[in-house]
Write an enzyme that holds these catalytic residues in place. Sequence first.
Site, PDB file in Angstrom:
ATOM      1  N   CYS A 116      42.766  39.341  33.244  1.00 41.22           N
ATOM      2  CA  CYS A 116      42.368  37.923  33.136  1.00 41.22           C
ATOM      3  C   CYS A 116      41.627  37.615  31.836  1.00 41.22           C
ATOM      4  O   CYS A 116      41.495  36.455  31.462  1.00 41.22           O
ATOM      5  CB  CYS A 116      41.518  37.528  34.332  1.00 41.22           C
ATOM      6  SG  CYS A 116      42.359  37.838  35.879  1.00 41.22           S
ATOM      7  N   HIS A 256      37.094  31.401  33.452  1.00 44.97           N
ATOM      8  CA  HIS A 256      38.283  31.906  34.155  1.00 44.97           C
ATOM      9  C   HIS A 256      38.311  31.305  35.553  1.00 44.97           C
ATOM     10  O   HIS A 256      37.289  31.269  36.248  1.00 44.97           O
ATOM     11  CB  HIS A 256      38.175  33.435  34.231  1.00 44.97           C
ATOM     12  CG  HIS A 256      39.262  34.073  35.028  1.00 44.97           C
ATOM     13  ND1 HIS A 256      40.585  33.743  34.876  1.00 44.97           N
ATOM     14  CD2 HIS A 256      39.225  35.026  35.998  1.00 44.97           C
ATOM     15  CE1 HIS A 256      41.312  34.462  35.699  1.00 44.97           C
ATOM     16  NE2 HIS A 256      40.506  35.247  36.400  1.00 44.97           N
ATOM     17  N   ASN A 286      44.552  31.325  40.614  1.00 49.50           N
ATOM     18  CA  ASN A 286      44.210  32.245  39.531  1.00 49.50           C
ATOM     19  C   ASN A 286      45.495  32.642  38.800  1.00 49.50           C
ATOM     20  O   ASN A 286      46.365  33.266  39.396  1.00 49.50           O
ATOM     21  CB  ASN A 286      43.504  33.462  40.147  1.00 49.50           C
ATOM     22  CG  ASN A 286      43.106  34.504  39.112  1.00 49.50           C
ATOM     23  OD1 ASN A 286      43.509  34.439  37.961  1.00 49.50           O
ATOM     24  ND2 ASN A 286      42.326  35.481  39.542  1.00 49.50           N
TER      25      ASN A 286
HETATM   26  N1  ACO Z   1      42.470  33.598  55.311  1.00 52.30           N
HETATM   27  C1  ACO Z   1      41.628  33.784  56.339  1.00 52.30           C
HETATM   28  N2  ACO Z   1      40.786  34.819  56.387  1.00 52.30           N
HETATM   29  C2  ACO Z   1      40.789  35.689  55.354  1.00 52.30           C
HETATM   30  C3  ACO Z   1      41.634  35.546  54.255  1.00 52.30           C
HETATM   31  C4  ACO Z   1      42.520  34.446  54.263  1.00 52.30           C
HETATM   32  N3  ACO Z   1      43.366  34.210  53.252  1.00 52.30           N
HETATM   33  N4  ACO Z   1      41.408  36.561  53.403  1.00 52.30           N
HETATM   34  C5  ACO Z   1      40.435  37.319  53.931  1.00 52.30           C
HETATM   35  N5  ACO Z   1      40.062  36.809  55.124  1.00 52.30           N
HETATM   36  C6  ACO Z   1      39.052  37.306  56.044  1.00 52.30           C
HETATM   37  C7  ACO Z   1      38.777  38.769  55.866  1.00 52.30           C
HETATM   38  O1  ACO Z   1      39.711  39.539  56.589  1.00 52.30           O
HETATM   39  C8  ACO Z   1      37.375  38.869  56.431  1.00 52.30           C
HETATM   40  O2  ACO Z   1      37.449  38.917  57.826  1.00 52.30           O
HETATM   41  P1  ACO Z   1      36.459  39.896  58.670  1.00 52.30           P
HETATM   42  O3  ACO Z   1      35.070  39.400  58.359  1.00 52.30           O
HETATM   43  O4  ACO Z   1      36.910  39.678  60.071  1.00 52.30           O
HETATM   44  O5  ACO Z   1      36.724  41.264  58.143  1.00 52.30           O
HETATM   45  C9  ACO Z   1      36.730  37.530  56.055  1.00 52.30           C
HETATM   46  O6  ACO Z   1      37.826  36.638  55.765  1.00 52.30           O
HETATM   47  C10 ACO Z   1      35.813  37.583  54.859  1.00 52.30           C
HETATM   48  O7  ACO Z   1      36.470  38.273  53.809  1.00 52.30           O
HETATM   49  P2  ACO Z   1      35.750  38.586  52.458  1.00 52.30           P
HETATM   50  O8  ACO Z   1      36.633  39.446  51.621  1.00 52.30           O
HETATM   51  O9  ACO Z   1      34.370  39.037  52.743  1.00 52.30           O
HETATM   52  O10 ACO Z   1      35.670  37.115  51.822  1.00 52.30           O
HETATM   53  P3  ACO Z   1      34.932  36.649  50.515  1.00 52.30           P
HETATM   54  O11 ACO Z   1      33.991  35.580  50.842  1.00 52.30           O
HETATM   55  O12 ACO Z   1      34.434  37.786  49.665  1.00 52.30           O
HETATM   56  O13 ACO Z   1      36.120  35.956  49.697  1.00 52.30           O
HETATM   57  C11 ACO Z   1      37.659  36.394  47.895  1.00 52.30           C
HETATM   58  C12 ACO Z   1      37.268  36.723  49.334  1.00 52.30           C
HETATM   59  C13 ACO Z   1      38.086  34.962  47.838  1.00 52.30           C
HETATM   60  C14 ACO Z   1      38.812  37.308  47.503  1.00 52.30           C
HETATM   61  C15 ACO Z   1      36.461  36.614  46.949  1.00 52.30           C
HETATM   62  O14 ACO Z   1      35.845  37.846  47.232  1.00 52.30           O
HETATM   63  C16 ACO Z   1      36.842  36.586  45.473  1.00 52.30           C
HETATM   64  O15 ACO Z   1      37.246  35.561  44.944  1.00 52.30           O
HETATM   65  N6  ACO Z   1      36.670  37.695  44.749  1.00 52.30           N
HETATM   66  C17 ACO Z   1      36.878  37.754  43.297  1.00 52.30           C
HETATM   67  C18 ACO Z   1      38.299  37.621  42.862  1.00 52.30           C
HETATM   68  C19 ACO Z   1      38.360  37.719  41.358  1.00 52.30           C
HETATM   69  O16 ACO Z   1      37.537  37.226  40.637  1.00 52.30           O
HETATM   70  N7  ACO Z   1      39.320  38.455  40.799  1.00 52.30           N
HETATM   71  C20 ACO Z   1      39.229  38.733  39.373  1.00 52.30           C
HETATM   72  C21 ACO Z   1      40.286  38.283  38.614  1.00 52.30           C
HETATM   73  S1  ACO Z   1      41.889  38.658  39.219  1.00 52.30           S
HETATM   74  C22 ACO Z   1      42.706  39.598  38.007  1.00 52.30           C
HETATM   75  O17 ACO Z   1      42.142  40.196  37.146  1.00 52.30           O
HETATM   76  C23 ACO Z   1      44.228  39.680  38.173  1.00 52.30           C
END
Ligand code: ACO
Length: 329
Positions: A116, A256, A286
């Site tokens: 990214c 980003h 993204n």
């Molecule tokens: N729909 C419903 N529930 C979901 C989904 C979904 N799409 N995805 C995950 N959940 C659930 C999980 O299973 C979990 O359930 P559990 O508590 O029963 O286990 C719950 O939601 C919480 O999941 P978390 O992973 O803790 O959610 P979080 O608040 O951390 O959000 C996210 C997840 C959106 C992925 C976030 O962590 C994020 O944006 N991270 C950074 C991503 C990023 O910046 N990437 C870098 C660039 S990408 C690149 O370089 C290609």
Amino acid sequence: MNKKTGVKISGTGSYFPKKVLTNADLEKMVDTSDEWITTRTGIQARCIAQQNETTSDLAYHASVEAIKAAGISAEQIDLILVATITPDMFFPSTACILQTKLGLKDAPAFDLLAACSGFIYGLSAAKGYIESGVYKNVLLVGAETLSKITDWTDRNTCVLFGDGAGAMVLSASEENDDILSFYLGADGSYADLLYLPGGGSAHPATVDTVNEKLHTMKMFGKEVFKVAVPKMALAAQKSLELAGKTPEDIKLFIPHQANMRIIQAVAKKLNISMERVFVNIHKTGNISSATTITALDEAIKMGKLGKGDLVELVAFGGGFTWGSALIRI
Ligand code: ACO
């Protein structure tokens, strides 16, 4: 004494595939909800390439627009750089394929991979080539078809990504110095928090790698989130310091577009109000190396930036990599 060659941002462009995939569409594909995706990420829709639409196709449309905006002919481009994690194929580079699509010959062309942060890494390279007097007009592209490396059965990742491309023409100039500063960083010890394991020399493609889904992105989102916020804030601060500027000097902050909550947290750390932060994640998702340049192009088209305005670009991605650039429009 010869005056140092400066860098002018001569034109930008962008392109998105026509097909739009909404959160409502995703609700029919995996166990998710519009409410979860919107509140956790800020994403409402993303554009998805057709099966026969490649990264170089998106890059081509964005490049044509950027070259037109620069007011030069394609033949005047003397270096092509494409930042991508979704090349058309391993080789030849997407930059070489783009060169042919643009009807060019001989201009050197290569891809660069910093996930990214790729476009910002590319800006630093373009600046170096131009300032050293090697090339006069550099076409820099950030282009992705992340839909093609997404596991559409994994709700943890498939709701996050989209496809698109942005391009910029940077030119040698006596008057302008539009890339004021940049700051880059990387930490490879985080490699296995965000990666695509299959297809390379570690896991060459076999029936097993396909069955084990090694050819789609893997991400430990929570861990990525924790590192992304401080590193993006650090990168933004550093490029400001290097240019002797403060957050107050910036007209627009373009981070980003990975997650709305990351964007808000970084803006808060920098003490920048959300009115000065450009966000288009709700309609793009993204798009990795294409996020900052497509957002910049949109901000310019919307008339949010006037001549001479300072813009700070900052990104974070797989590697991990991070980077920022302070630019003048
Ligand atoms: N729909 C419903 N529930 C979901 C989904 C979904 N799409 N995805 C995950 N959940 C659930 C999980 O299973 C979990 O359930 P559990 O508590 O029963 O286990 C719950 O939601 C919480 O999941 P978390 O992973 O803790 O959610 P979080 O608040 O951390 O959000 C996210 C997840 C959106 C992925 C976030 O962590 C994020 O944006 N991270 C950074 C991503 C990023 O910046 N990437 C870098 C660039 S990408 C690149 O370089 C290609």
